[in-house]
Design an enzyme around this catalytic site. Structure first.
Site, PDB file in Angstrom:
ATOM      1  N   TYR A   7      36.677  30.740  44.219  1.00 21.88           N
ATOM      2  CA  TYR A   7      35.381  31.421  44.309  1.00 21.88           C
ATOM      3  C   TYR A   7      34.572  31.212  43.031  1.00 21.88           C
ATOM      4  O   TYR A   7      33.427  30.751  43.057  1.00 21.88           O
ATOM      5  CB  TYR A   7      35.579  32.916  44.581  1.00 21.88           C
ATOM      6  N   GLY A  67      47.335  38.542  37.872  1.00 23.41           N
ATOM      7  CA  GLY A  67      46.049  37.991  37.466  1.00 23.41           C
ATOM      8  C   GLY A  67      44.990  39.007  37.142  1.00 23.41           C
ATOM      9  O   GLY A  67      43.859  38.627  36.796  1.00 23.41           O
TER      10      GLY A  67
END
Length: 319
Positions: free
Chosen positions: A137, A281
């Site tokens: 993204y 993450g």
């Protein structure tokens, strides 16, 4: 002005469209309704149901500018199905730039993302922070930013790319309230409100041992109306041949527990929450500076996390 708003049936695009109409502009919305809603397009705007790839069928020299929101934006989905993001976000945006060039439309406001920066080493994030996106993204949005910069240099396009993190709240100032209606819903405040409405039994807090003031992640939140105002301001500050990048940030941020407290306060609901392990993450803190936005757009956010929660709650009760 006569304006094309791509993705104008979505959460942010619809609010921008409402503000543009209130300012007296003529607005055409281009949206394939894959994630947007036809009833979110404010009265007075024309809706053309088509992909951004088909912008050449709509744009002509009568248009003055384009505001571009049409993009896929789910980080997890971008990791699982990156091909969708490259095809929609990049190929679609290149088709839009081609259509604008062909029609002689030389002003663009692009809704970019702070995901282009990835996980920086220092905070707050400025426009000089090296971009290091960590998912498709962010990669696709950075690619579009680079394509816009090249278009500005080669073909006298004037453009703003506006980068931001989390958008929240609802726009209640128009004839129809406009708020979040995502499926699936991945944003914190709407998911907390689902507990208040009884749709979910409890909230999930991912990570309670971060090196922050209360152990939960710190994130940058902007009210959707403040964000839309920045896009409208950018439209009137474009310089031909120049590509400006502005971060739209709070400069401070809020922890997950602070957001939870705000939602509890405005709903009057206890909103039970359970701690869960960290998600892979997730960095401890992501905050963007708004110094350049103050300088170039004369913009700062004016609505705090309580206003975001209150407006989102009002929308949830009306929806």
């Amino acid at each position: 002005m006569k304006l094309l708003v791509t993705g104008g049936a979505g959460y942010i695009g619809s609010v921008v469209t409402a503000l543009l109409l209130a300012d007296g502009h003529d607005v055409v919305v281009l949206d394939d309704l894959s994630t947007g809603h036809a009833d979110a397009v404010p009265a007075g705007a024309e809706l053309v149901r088509a992909r951004v790839h088909d912008a050449a069928d709509v744009l002509d020299p009568s248009f003055d500018a384009v505001l571009h929101f049409a993009a896929k934006s789910l980080v997890g989905e971008s990791v699982a199905r990156p091909e969708l993001y490259w095809e929609n976000n990049v190929v679609g945006s290149l088709a839009l730039l081609d259509a604008m060039r062909g029609a002689g439309v030389r002003r663009l406001v692009f809704s970019s993302t702070a995901a282009t920066y990835g996980e920086p080493d220092t905070m707050p994030i400025t426009e000089d922070t090296p971009p290091r996106p960590t998912n498709p993204y962010g990669m696709t949005k950075l690619t579009v930013d680079m394509a816009i910069a090249a278009e500005c240099a080669a073909h006298e396009l004037g453009a703003f790319s506006l980068r931001y993190f989390n958008v929240a709240g609802a726009h209640l100032g128009g004839a129809v309230p406009l708020g979040e209606r995502h499926d699936p819903e991945t944003h914190l405040i709407p998911n907390l409100l689902k507990v208040a409405t009884g749709e979910n039994p409890e909230a999930k807090l991912f990570g309670s041992d971060y090196p922050t003031r209360d152990g939960t992640c710190v994130r940058d939140y902007i009210h959707v109306t403040d964000l839309a105002d920045a896009h409208v301001r950018a439209l009137t500050r474009i310089t031909p041949g120049r590509h400006e990048i502005c971060n739209l940030g709070s400069g401070s941020g809020f922890t997950v527990r602070e957001v939870l407290a705000a939602v509890r306060a405005v709903t009057g609901h206890p909103i039970p929450a359970a701690d869960h392990p960290r998600r892979p993450g997730d960095p401890p803190t992501l905050i963007a500076s708004n110094a350049r936005a103050r300088e170039l757009l004369e913009w700062t956010p004016v609505r705090d996390i309580t206003a975001m929660a209150a407006d989102a709650w009002a929308f949830a009760q009306k929806a």
